[in-house]
Scaffold this active site. Structure first.
Site, short mmCIF file in Angstrom:
data_model
loop_
_atom_site.label_atom_id
_atom_site.label_comp_id
_atom_site.label_asym_id
_atom_site.label_seq_id
_atom_site.Cartn_x
_atom_site.Cartn_y
_atom_site.Cartn_z
N ASN A 7 -3.62 60.42 13.29
CA ASN A 7 -4.21 59.31 14.05
C ASN A 7 -5.73 59.45 13.96
OD1 ASN A 7 -5.07 57.48 15.93
ND2 ASN A 7 -3.83 58.28 17.62
N ARG A 91 -0.89 56.34 12.09
CA ARG A 91 -1.08 55.25 13.05
C ARG A 91 -2.11 54.29 12.45
NH1 ARG A 91 -4.62 55.01 18.42
NH2 ARG A 91 -3.85 53.01 19.16
N HIS A 180 -1.03 48.90 21.32
CA HIS A 180 -0.26 49.94 22.03
C HIS A 180 1.24 49.72 21.84
CE1 HIS A 180 -3.79 50.42 25.06
NE2 HIS A 180 -3.87 51.37 24.13
N GLY A 212 -7.97 53.12 26.95
CA GLY A 212 -7.60 51.76 26.57
C GLY A 212 -6.38 51.41 27.42
N ARG A 241 -14.33 48.98 27.88
CA ARG A 241 -14.15 47.60 27.39
C ARG A 241 -14.00 46.63 28.56
NH1 ARG A 241 -9.25 48.95 23.48
NH2 ARG A 241 -9.86 51.13 23.48
N ASP A 283 -14.41 57.47 33.04
CA ASP A 283 -13.24 58.30 33.29
C ASP A 283 -12.74 58.10 34.73
OD1 ASP A 283 -12.16 61.21 31.94
OD2 ASP A 283 -11.80 60.87 34.08
N ILE A 332 -3.93 57.41 32.98
CA ILE A 332 -4.05 56.96 34.37
C ILE A 332 -2.66 56.65 34.94
CG2 ILE A 332 -5.01 55.17 35.87
CD1 ILE A 332 -7.27 54.81 33.74
N GLU A 386 3.76 58.40 21.67
CA GLU A 386 3.56 57.53 20.51
C GLU A 386 3.77 58.30 19.21
OE1 GLU A 386 -0.03 54.75 21.40
OE2 GLU A 386 -0.16 56.42 22.79
P1 AMP Z 1 -5.62 58.36 27.87
O1 AMP Z 1 -6.52 57.40 27.15
O2 AMP Z 1 -4.19 57.94 27.92
O3 AMP Z 1 -5.80 59.79 27.43
O4 AMP Z 1 -6.11 58.35 29.41
C1 AMP Z 1 -7.40 58.74 29.79
C2 AMP Z 1 -7.65 58.28 31.22
O5 AMP Z 1 -6.67 58.89 32.09
C3 AMP Z 1 -9.03 58.69 31.75
O6 AMP Z 1 -9.61 57.61 32.45
C4 AMP Z 1 -8.69 59.81 32.71
O7 AMP Z 1 -9.62 59.92 33.75
C5 AMP Z 1 -7.35 59.32 33.25
N1 AMP Z 1 -6.66 60.40 33.95
C6 AMP Z 1 -6.13 61.54 33.46
N2 AMP Z 1 -5.64 62.31 34.46
C7 AMP Z 1 -5.88 61.64 35.63
C8 AMP Z 1 -5.62 61.88 37.00
N3 AMP Z 1 -5.03 62.99 37.40
N4 AMP Z 1 -6.01 60.96 37.91
C9 AMP Z 1 -6.62 59.82 37.52
N5 AMP Z 1 -6.90 59.53 36.24
C10 AMP Z 1 -6.53 60.41 35.29
#
Ligand code: AMP
Length: 407
Positions: A7, A91, A180, A212, A241, A283, A332, A386
């Protein structure tokens, strides 16, 4: 079958080595900041200790070489010879209208992915670089492209057409594609394993909430609408975004700030979303922490994010005349009880009732039901995978190509 999943982003290569028969990861890793003075390297073998390193990795080809060196090193005992890897799954973000399924990569496929660069200028070029680099180091195995857009090919015209002159769709293929797809596909299949209903009768809303983010309405196993559109910029508010905005804002901004087009692109893709709203971070963990400390803008960013999730869920309930289950996944969606709870607050009139105790008790990586026993709509947290979807598709296509007398 041992499959290497690749990826590639513009400055990163993620990999996963998966044994598809056992659906088991053998080793995964990531190389980030490719092209910077020092790149960051991480390898995580399933049965060994995580290795972290930094060195200069100048391009995607060097990144692939680094990965192959690690996997093949006798010291690490992960793969004995390149021929142990039987397929490579790539991917690819945008398959345009052409690719409705995963495909074996041949010259005409590479050309078609190149043609789709117009549609995904940020994503398809690094995907192509990854394919070319992997073909260099593993020239004798089948390489398979798995598209983020493919699962959404079932969208009906009423969902994929925009309200612009139809000739623009016919001439330039301007329409909703959705992304996605492998994640929405995977989590919906996890739900089908839990229900007694025949898949053809199911209605599912899948919420992939990560950096995303997108939501899909899945009826009878098929995607019938989704929040991302022509590109992954539309729909929900994301890390950086903007999601859906009134297109007139663009003309207004060009006039007011005399922004050239590429700055506008950066503004909406990299400086908007949660980052733009909060002025603090993209984040979600950082935003939740600061909002708890009383930061009003961070709280607003969270509020806007959850409101858009709620709006999309409501609209897909209308599209499907109800739903059986709402699924939360990605960083999230899997990890934040607060965001799940806020996004589904006050939807009991739609039959959605969360059990806060269950919601707060979800363990990382564990599929968990978080709705009350009486809730007409079930709500689940479903860890996505994925890479496994890509590996299984690559294995199937590699097997079929090995048996075909035509290839
Ligand atoms: P991903 O792109 O799927 O890796 O997700 C990244 C997002 O997940 C970021 O905004 C992280 O802050 C959020 N994230 C990961 N763990 C937590 C958590 N325990 N509480 C809130 N957000 C989280």
């Amino acid at each position: 079958m041992l499959v290497l999943v690749i990826n590639c982003g513009s400055s990163s290569v993620k990999y996963d080595l998966i044994e598809t028969k056992l659906e088991k990861g053998i080793c995964k890793g990531i190389i980030e900041r490719i092209g910077a003075v020092t790149s960051i390297i991480k390898h995580q073998p399933e049965n060994g200790k995580t290795v972290k390193d930094t060195k200069a990795i100048n391009n995607h080809s060097e990144a692939l070489q680094e990965i192959m060196n690690y996997l093949l090193s006798p010291e690490n005992q992960i793969v004995n010879s390149p021929s142990d890897i039987k397929a490579v799954g790539h991917r690819v973000v945008h398959g345009g209208e052409m690719f409705k399924d995963s495909v074996l990569i041949e010259d005409n496929v590479l050309e078609a992915i190149e043609q789709a660069i117009d549609l995904a200028p940020l994503h398809n070029p690094p995907n192509l670089k990854g394919i070319q680099a992997a073909q260099k180091y593993l020239p004798d195995v089948p390489h398979v492209a798995v598209f983020d857009t493919a699962f959404h090919h079932s969208l009906p015209a009423e969902a994929y057409l925009y309200g612009i002159p139809n000739r623009l769709y016919r001439r330039y293929k301007i329409r909703k594609y959705g992304f996605h797809g492998t994640s929405h596909y995977f989590v919906s299949r996890q739900f089908y394993k839990l229900t007694n209903k025949p898949v053809e009768e199911t209605k599912v809303i899948s919420c992939h909430l990560g950096n995303g983010a997108s939501i899909a309405a899945i009826k009878g196993g098929k995607s019938i609408d989704t929040s991302m559109g022509f590109t992954p910029l539309s729909g929900l508010v994301m890390g950086t975004r903007c999601g859906d905005i009134d297109p007139s804002i663009l003309f207004y901004l060009v006039e007011k700030e005399e922004l050239p087009l590429n700055n506008l692109h950066a503004l909406l893709n990299r400086h908007s979303g949660l980052l733009g709203l909060s002025g603090y971070a993209a984040d979600m963990r950082d935003l939740i922490a600061e909002a708890k400390n009383g930061d009003r803008r961070c709280q607003q960013a969270i509020d806007v994010f959850c409101y858009k999730v709620k709006q999309h869920i409501g609209s897909y309930m209308a599209s499907m005349n109800g739903c059986d289950a709402i699924l939360f996944t990605a960083g999230i969606g899997e990890n934040s009880p607060l965001i799940r709870s806020k996004s589904l607050a006050n939807l009991n009139f739609m039959g959605i009732e969360i059990d806060e105790e269950k919601n707060n008790a979800v363990k990382s990586g564990v599929l968990t039901k978080i709705s009350t026993d009486d809730s007409p709509v079930a709500v689940y947290v479903v860890p996505t995978n994925e890479e496994l979807v890509i590996a299984i598709d690559a294995a199937k296509i590699a097997q079929a190509s090995a048996q075909s007398p035509w290839i």
